[in-house]
Motif scaffolding. Structure first.
Motif: not given
Length: 352
Positions: A45-62
């Motif tokens: 999050q220091k270099t891009c804007a992303i929420s915790r919920e979105k990040a974990y969604d990408v992780a689970r789908r990947s």
């Protein structure tokens, strides 16, 4: 970075079937795994804007792509998660960090050469210095598969290193089109470390449904090679002369070069490539271990140099050379400088 820490990374060895191998890593490196899980999203999050919920969604789908690609490696992560006291989703998030910030995840300078008939591949890993605290050297001896040694953050399924079949790999960010989810890059790299030839290494990358582009610098039994992998194609670059290759953070293959005009240049990539060209032109003969170390210490255009130091860049100026690594598979040795190689010695780690 402060230099009061020990000059060597902690070394861990694990063996056995996937879940047991992962469990041994989680037990031995639990502190580093938990530290990496605690800091990973905040550092992204220091270099891009992303929420915790979105990040974990990408992780689970990947993670679903990873299950299709290599279910045994997901099982290894389950063992690590259980032993380290974290959730599998936390470890999946570590594997997709570079999918969350597709414009840049690491700015590195890599090179491969043959000296006295033996292959070398190395790089400076330029990134957030906070990741040093989670970094370890791991030797894995999976049942029925090649042994290999790597350096990276605890909790990742693989990173830079080499196997006992003569294949070594280093990694660069390659700015090019990406997609949100796919097989995490570290999984394809892990399968690459089971290869015994350039063709097998290339196939490990080709068969993955990749989410991000990546550059992989190799030493192989066939000599130096470089894989520029977009999400659709994998292009193999081989040396034209002198048995040496180098790469920074932009596309070199003719079919990928148009991306260079579209994507922002990552931390003076073209300047670093030009400096490598100049340095290699000044080497009379083979690029051996000493010559490679000297190149990775280079300070031309300091602090925005091959050996990178903190600077005033508003987005990535806090990045430094976290470690410098050279793989020598024929010797069974890794040479790693913990911190800038201009300030720290290359310590030796052995696979054997």
């Amino acid at each position: 970075m402060p230099h009061s820490r020990p000059p060597r990374y902690r070394e861990i060895e694990a063996s056995g079937p996937p879940r047991e191998l992962g469990r041994q890593i989680g037990e031995a490196a639990g502190e580093e795994v938990r530290a990496f899980c605690d800091m990973a999203l905040a550092r992204v999050q220091k270099t891009c804007a992303i929420s915790r919920e979105k990040a974990y969604d990408v992780a689970r789908r990947s993670g679903q792509f990873a299950e299709r690609y290599r279910p045994d490696l997901v099982d290894e992560l389950r063992g690590t998660a259980e032993a380290a006291g974290v959730e599998l989703d936390d470890l999946l998030l570590l594997q997709v960090r570079n999918q969350l910030q597709p414009e840049a995840s690491e700015g590195c300078t890599s090179l491969s050469s043959i000296a006295r008939g033996q292959g070398l591949v190395g790089q400076n890993w330029d990134n957030d210095p906070a990741l040093d605290a989670a970094t370890v050297v791991i030797t894995r001896r999976p049942n029925g598969k090649p042994a290999y040694i790597s350096c990276g953050q605890a909790g990742l399924i693989s990173y830079m290193g080499f196997n006992d079949r003569g294949v070594g790999a280093c990694v660069n960010t390659l700015p090019a089109p990406s997609r949100e989810v796919g097989t995490p890059h570290y999984f394809t790299l892990r399968e690459l470390f089971e290869a015994g030839s350039l063709e097998e290494a290339t196939q490990a990358v080709r068969r993955a449904e990749r989410a991000i582009p990546v550059n992989i610098m190799l030493t192989t039994p066939e000599g130096p090679a470089d894989l520029e992998a977009s999400i659709e194609e994998v292009f193999v670059l081989r040396p034209e002369s002198h048995e040496r290759l180098y790469h920074t953070n932009h596309c070199l293959h003719a079919q990928l070069q148009p991306h260079n005009a579209v994507f922002p240049e990552l931390i003076q990539s073209h300047d670093r490539e030009q400096r490598l060209r100049t340095l290699f032109a000044g080497i009379d003969g083979e690029t051996d271990l000493a010559a490679m170390q000297q190149i990775l210490r280079d300070h031309d255009n300091h602090p925005r140099s091959i050996c990178r130091h903190a600077n005033s860049d508003p987005q990535y100026g806090f990045w430094e050379t976290v470690f410098s690594i050279i793989c020598a598979p024929a010797e069974g040795q890794l040479y790693i400088s913990r911190g800038n190689p201009c300030e720290q010695p290359y310590e030796v780690y052995s696979l054997n």
